[in-house]
Scaffold this active site. Structure first.
Site, PDB file in Angstrom:
ATOM      1  N   CYS A 170      34.452  50.748  24.989  1.00 15.60           N
ATOM      2  CA  CYS A 170      34.399  49.262  24.555  1.00 15.60           C
ATOM      3  C   CYS A 170      33.305  48.630  24.313  1.00 15.60           C
ATOM      4  O   CYS A 170      32.125  49.159  24.783  1.00 15.60           O
ATOM      5  CB  CYS A 170      35.025  48.749  26.148  1.00 15.60           C
TER       6      CYS A 170
ATOM      7  N   CYS B 154      39.018  45.685  32.205  1.00 16.14           N
ATOM      8  CA  CYS B 154      38.602  45.325  30.228  1.00 16.14           C
ATOM      9  C   CYS B 154      39.461  44.018  29.842  1.00 16.14           C
ATOM     10  O   CYS B 154      40.306  43.580  30.366  1.00 16.14           O
ATOM     11  CB  CYS B 154      39.110  46.317  29.682  1.00 16.14           C
TER      12      CYS B 154
ATOM     13  N   ASP C 295      32.191  45.833  25.785  1.00 15.78           N
ATOM     14  CA  ASP C 295      31.681  45.240  26.811  1.00 15.78           C
ATOM     15  C   ASP C 295      30.276  45.496  27.175  1.00 15.78           C
ATOM     16  O   ASP C 295      30.140  46.757  27.348  1.00 15.78           O
ATOM     17  CB  ASP C 295      32.633  45.502  28.063  1.00 15.78           C
TER      18      ASP C 295
END
Length: 224
Positions: free
Chosen positions: A41, A100, A43
């Site tokens: 991800c 997430c 992130d």
């Protein structure tokens, strides 16, 4: 922190690395032979190299919102092809993480903007595929956690079904696709017990992995 300070940080980092290993940058510039491709991800709290203790040059990385592998995403497919065909990586790691933002937006039906919303339709598809088991949870937080895990399994399947991976396997190249998940609350990775090295592996392990996740989330939190 200003942009200028980032350059100051870079100088300090380079000096420290060179002090610890004077030949590091010379070696790095001469060879690029990672054994691992990380699909994770975007992130910023999930820094791939750091959480598995690998140095620059040891991990090839692709990141996007919600660690998705979509069959019309030429960016992701190009990374997979280069990693497998040219770099000859031995392992592809699909790593999701609890909490997430993309998964949360899908569960809560949040609108983040046209392009992001379109991208997250792929997460909606995963949620719809597993809706019957997900909705057995009694809290939204557990639904999000379960979907984070199920999404990893689906993306492992998507990687395994690409012509890139299929061709590599048919030519005898050893490549294993793994599914992991990361917890930001303790900094630890968990293996979701799917390690696919052939199309036959996928047929067996996909169902087993899905069943394990669904069975675990049927339990009350105190019994997990």
């Amino acid at each position: 922190m200003s942009v200028k300070e980032l350059f100051i940080n870079n100088i300090a980092w380079a000096q420290k690395v060179k002090k610890d290993d004077p030949a590091f940058f010379q070696r790095l510039s001469l060879q690029h032979a990672p054994e691992y491709l990380w699909i994770g991800c975007s992130d910023s709290r999930v820094p791939a190299n750091e959480i598995i203790g690998l140095m620059p040059g040891e991990l090839f990385v692709h990141r996007n919102v919600a660690n998705l592998v979509v069959h019309d995403d030429l960016n992701c497919l190009s990374v997979i092809q280069y990693a497998i065909t040219d770099l000859k990586v031995k392992h592809v790691i699909v790593c999701g993480h609890y909490g997430c933002g993309g998964i949360t937006a899908s569960v809560k039906n949040q609108k983040l903007g046209t392009l992001v919303d379109n991208w997250l339709l792929n997460v909606d598809n995963v949620q719809n595929l597993h809706r019957a088991s997900i909705e057995k949870n009694n809290t939204q937080e557990r639904i999000i956690d379960q979907l984070c895990e199920l999404n990893v399994i689906e993306q492992v399947a998507n990687v395994s079904k690409t012509s890139i991976v299929s061709d590599a396997w048919s030519q005898g190249q050893k490549v294993t696709i793994h599914g992991w998940i990361y917890s930001m609350t303790n900094g630890l990775l968990s293996d979701l017990d799917i390690n696919v090295s052939s199309a036959e592996d996928l047929k067996i392990q996909y169902t087993q992995a899905i069943d394990r996740i669904n069975d675990r989330f049927k339990l009350s939190p105190e019994n997990e």
